[in-house]
Design a protein around this motif. Structure first.
Motif, PDB file in Angstrom:
ATOM      1  N   CYS A   1      -1.360   2.013  -0.289  1.00 35.17           N
ATOM      2  CA  CYS A   1      -2.238   1.160   0.510  1.00 35.17           C
ATOM      3  C   CYS A   1      -3.535   1.853   0.219  1.00 35.17           C
ATOM      4  CB  CYS A   1      -2.215   1.197   2.081  1.00 35.17           C
ATOM      5  SG  CYS A   1      -3.750   0.544   2.999  1.00 35.17           S
TER       6      CYS A   1
ATOM      7  N   HIS B   1      -0.101  -0.758   8.337  1.00 36.66           N
ATOM      8  CA  HIS B   1      -1.184  -0.538   9.338  1.00 36.66           C
ATOM      9  C   HIS B   1      -2.687  -1.127   8.838  1.00 36.66           C
ATOM     10  CE1 HIS B   1       1.638   2.742  10.044  1.00 36.66           C
ATOM     11  NE2 HIS B   1       1.493   3.140   8.705  1.00 36.66           N
ATOM     12  N   CYS B   2      -2.614  -1.987   8.083  1.00 33.46           N
ATOM     13  CA  CYS B   2      -3.925  -2.475   7.454  1.00 33.46           C
ATOM     14  C   CYS B   2      -3.620  -4.067   6.903  1.00 33.46           C
ATOM     15  CB  CYS B   2      -4.342  -1.659   6.386  1.00 33.46           C
ATOM     16  SG  CYS B   2      -4.666   0.179   6.311  1.00 33.46           S
TER      17      CYS B   2
ATOM     18  N   CYS C   1       0.585  -3.367   3.799  1.00 38.36           N
ATOM     19  CA  CYS C   1       0.512  -2.552   4.515  1.00 38.36           C
ATOM     20  C   CYS C   1       0.737  -2.547   6.071  1.00 38.36           C
ATOM     21  CB  CYS C   1      -0.797  -1.785   4.286  1.00 38.36           C
ATOM     22  SG  CYS C   1      -0.866  -0.062   5.486  1.00 38.36           S
TER      23      CYS C   1
ATOM     24  N   GLN D   1      -6.484   1.376   1.621  1.00 37.37           N
ATOM     25  CA  GLN D   1      -7.353   1.556   2.712  1.00 37.37           C
ATOM     26  C   GLN D   1      -6.822   2.766   3.476  1.00 37.37           C
ATOM     27  OE1 GLN D   1      -9.815  -0.347   2.905  1.00 37.37           O
ATOM     28  NE2 GLN D   1      -8.999  -1.487   1.331  1.00 37.37           N
ATOM     29  N   CYS D   2      -5.679   3.260   3.771  1.00 36.25           N
ATOM     30  CA  CYS D   2      -5.231   4.150   4.523  1.00 36.25           C
ATOM     31  C   CYS D   2      -4.296   5.231   4.063  1.00 36.25           C
ATOM     32  CB  CYS D   2      -4.436   3.727   5.916  1.00 36.25           C
ATOM     33  SG  CYS D   2      -2.705   3.138   5.443  1.00 36.25           S
TER      34      CYS D   2
ATOM     35  N   TYR E   1      -1.087   4.960   2.953  1.00 36.81           N
ATOM     36  CA  TYR E   1       0.318   4.807   3.278  1.00 36.81           C
ATOM     37  C   TYR E   1       0.963   4.569   1.909  1.00 36.81           C
ATOM     38  CZ  TYR E   1       4.368   1.943   4.591  1.00 36.81           C
ATOM     39  OH  TYR E   1       5.911   1.758   4.494  1.00 36.81           O
TER      40      TYR E   1
HETATM   41 ZN    ZN Z   1      -3.020   0.637   4.937  1.00 34.84          ZN
END
Ligand code: ZN
Ligand code: ADP
Length: 740
Positions: free
Chosen positions: A476, A460-461, A458, A478-479, A481
């Protein structure tokens, strides 16, 4: 014993001064001073409307004035007319939670004022009832409408039109003719009261013993903590229902905390079967209107029993007499964003402040609760066997290092070993049901380029992108994406070189259908089931045997009762094993034990197969031998020797922000300024497990202290040493349960 309480809303204590401290539901340092209208006796807990800058906000009179603002600059706070005050004990609880978690009290108050609308005057609805006039020449429609209205119930124009199957104009005509008369109804229907004696179960001996202890404690109206510790299917719910019945008989309110909304929905029906009506619900899935109705009903003492998620801890019960935390070991009780707190621990605090009993219920208690029960701080109530004829399932380990398909077989399995497939065959042939469990969503947790070794991560993560085959996307977890599943590698530009690594539930299902093309199966994960209602529908379909095999994540692991389920296969029992997290072993044990507990809950015996590459591991051995307490003892002595919770204390600081250098700089400064104190060690800073999360860089510091250390005082002193810029957040996590 029935005791009437005529005045459920407690009277605020009268403060002498016309100037008071008002707490606003905002993360400000403390209460602000306001004037009250002349003659006002609004005391602690009174709800006011207070000017702040150029807007009006809801606030709560908290106590005496701070005296920091000159008299002439004081603004006027208006008490809300007709609104009951927040109970003083709720205010005390809010202060306590704020102190313990090192959050500003206003941030905690914000959680207690989740329904602004609840304080606004109640709207009235116009409805119509049958009047004495009967107009001449009744059309068939008019006659039908009057016939229905003759039952005396008040209905809206559209309500009556619908019931009589006529147009609203017909009803309006009857109103004009005087045949229907307007009346006012309260905005909300009142909650129907649960009936303690609606059905009374016949308890077995162990259950009766536990139920008696709980009933006595509820009758005593004193703080007392119980650990209701019983194997899955032993009737823990049945037992704490008795405690609820007792509270109802004493005219007290009850709060039941559940870890997940999906469990809440199933719980409602069970409750209704015992008490005749559903309890009041409180969770994030409610509409604004439902929220307003529930909040008011709690505040007025009309909602006797509330079942809810974490946030229901902060509801304004005027006469709380019992708190229950079901599945008390669940990590979902820890709120991780905003104000970080553990709802189970805070439930015990709330009960202490209310001076009422609290019941923590679980088949696999948290080690903390287990230790407290052993030491006698909590009363330990045990239900050692399943109710009725149901037996605990047999648990067997499948050693994946040896149990593999021979190289020459036609279809070579990757995830479902031969012994697991043989067991599935047997169950399907017998017309029974099975569950395959893997706590991993999607198709494959990692996509790799075979040619250059590129891994999809990812942007962003710090996490891999998970392949979702049905959606044809990489995502992703987590976020959120996402990108469409690529066919070429972005690094080396070759095509056809991307390979999925490892299984998710979708991939296990794919392999399952190769071996069992005729079996009816469905995948249960948060990707396939959107929201509690769909989860509930899938669970019903499985319970009704419309499906033979459920292939799912932890979404189906807990709390459910499937009488025909006789086989549980755990695809990867090692998942989530020992990743350096203090509680990883405890969690793995709890989760696998819960999943195993789904098997054989009725007459037919259950079998659980755990696929592992590490069969000697203590967790696997404890599960296979059914030696739960042996595992707990081992875990306990490990924690004791390492001075870990509950034998020592932990607190974490998580520093986060979009500017990575600034984050690392603040973390380093904090690392340097950590005060020296006896029996306190500070570790870090180090990058957090998710060093990058939703675009923010994250660094962690960990405080480890002996049990007697005042960790809050230590943290306060420490945090005052560093000025943190507004773009950087330092989150304090007292008693962290995970290290993400
Ligand atoms: Zn992410
Ligand atoms: P637990 O909460 O410990 O998992 P439950 O309370 O869900 O156990 O009970 C398991 C099953 O056994 C449920 O279907 C429940 O209705 C039934 N049961 C438990 N105790 C009794 C009882 N005394 N009489 C009748 N049914 C019972």
């Amino acid at each position: 014993m029935i005791r009437a309480r005529l005045n459920p809303a407690p009277q605020p204590e009268i403060l002498q001064k016309p100037v008071v401290g008002v707490l606003l539901p905002l993360p400000l340092a403390g209460a602000y001073d306001y004037k009250l209208p002349p003659g006002s006796d609004a005391g602690r807990g009174a709800v006011v409307s207070a000017p702040l800058g150029n807007r009006e906000v809801l606030g709560v009179v908290w106590g005496a004035a701070e005296g920091t603002v000159g008299d002439n600059r004081l603004k006027l706070a208006e008490p809300l007319e007709g609104s009951p005050a927040l109970p003083a004990k709720l205010c005390d609880f809010i202060d306590w939670v704020a102190d313990y978690t090192l959050n500003p009290p206003g941030a905690i108050l914000a959680m207690a004022l989740r329904s602004r609308g609840a304080f606004e005057p109640e709207a009235r609805r116009i409805a119509y009832v049958r009047g004495s006039v009967t107009p001449p020449r009744l059309s068939a429609g008019r006659a039908r409408a009057l016939e229905i209205a003759a039952d005396g119930l008040a209905r809206s124009v559209t309500g009556l039109a619908e019931d009589a199957n006529v147009s609203p104009a017909v009803v309006r005509g009857l109103v004009q003719a005087g045949a229907l008369i307007a009346t006012e109804l309260p905005e909300f229907l009142p909650f129907r009261q649960p009936d303690a004696a609606f059905t009374t179960p016949v308890l077995n001996q162990d259950q009766a013993h536990a139920a008696r202890a709980l009933r006595e404690a509820v009758a005593a109206e004193k703080f007392h903590t119980f650990l209701l510790d019983g194997v899955t299917g032993s009737g823990k719910t049945e037992v704490y229902f008795e405690a609820i019945a007792q509270a109802l008989e004493q005219d007290r309110q009850v709060l039941i905390l559940l870890p997940e909304i999906a469990l809440t929905i199933q719980f409602l029906e069970r409750f209704a079967a015992r008490f005749g009506v559903r309890p009041c619900e409180w969770h994030s899935d409610l509409s604004q209107k439902e929220r307003r109705r529930a909040y008011r009903a709690v505040m007025k003492g009309e909602a006797r029993v509330v079942v809810g998620a974490r946030s229901s801890l902060f509801l304004p019960f005027p006469e709380l007499g019992l708190v229950i935390v079901d599945e008390e070991h669940e990590q979902a009780f820890k709120q991780q964003d905003g104000a970080i707190y553990h709802a189970r621990d805070m439930a015990v605090v709330r009960a202490r402040i209310q001076d009422c009993p609290v019941v923590l219920s679980s088949a696999t208690p948290s080690l903390e609760s287990f230790v407290n029960a052993q030491s006698g701080r909590y009363t330990h109530l045990k239900l050692p066997s399943r109710h009725g004829v149901a037996q605990m399932p047999q648990v067997q380990l499948i050693d994946l290092r040896h149990e593999r398909d021979a190289p020459d077989v036609e279809i070579k399995a990757q995830w479902l070993s031969p012994p697991l497939r043989r067991a599935l065959e047997k169950v399907l042939a017998a017309g029974e049901q099975a569950m395959l469990f893997l706590n991993r969503r999607g198709y494959a947790p990692l996509t790799l380029c075979e040619a250059c070794g590129h891994k999809f991560t990812c942007p962003h993560c710090s996490s891999w992108l998970v392949e979702h085959k049905y959606k044809k996307r990489l995502a992703c977890h987590q976020c959120g994406y996402e990108l469409p599943m690529p066919s070429t590698c972005p690094q080396c530009n070759q095509t056809g070189t991307l390979i999925p690594c490892g299984p998710g539930v979708e991939r296990v299902a794919e392999e399952f259908s190769q071996f069992f093309p005729k079996a009816r199966f469905s995948i249960a994960s948060s990707d396939t089931l959107h929201g509690p209602a769909e989860t509930q529908a899938a669970i019903r379909a499985f319970a009704k045997r419309e499906i033979d095999v459920l292939i799912g994540t932890q979404i189906v692991a807990k709390g459910h009762h499937f009488p025909q389920l006789t086989l549980v296969g755990v695809v990867d029992a090692d998942l989530g094993g020992s990743d350096g997290d203090l509680r990883a072993r405890e969690r793995t044990f709890q989760l696998l034990h819960q999943v195993s507990g789904r098997a054989g809950r009725a007459e037919k015996p259950g079998l659980v197969l755990l696929q592992t590459r590490n069969p000697e591991d203590a967790v696997m051995q404890a599960l296979a031998k059914g030696d739960r307490d042996g595992f707990y003892e081992q875990e306990r002595s490990f924690r004791e020797s390492s001075q870990s919770p509950p034998f020592g204390r932990l607190a974490a600081l998580v520093i986060s922000g979009y500017d990575g250098d600034a984050v690392r700089d603040i973390a380093r400064q904090l690392g340097k300024t950590a005060p020296h104190a006896k029996d306190v060690k500070v570790w870090g800073p180090t990058p957090a497990f998710y060093a990058l999360l939703r675009g923010q860089t994250r660094e962690r510091l960990l405080v480890q202290a002996a049990r007697g250390v005042d960790v809050q005082a230590y943290l306060k002193t420490w945090l005052a040493t560093v000025r943190v810029p507004a773009a950087i957040r330092v989150a304090v996590d007292v008693d962290p349960v995970s290290f993400f």
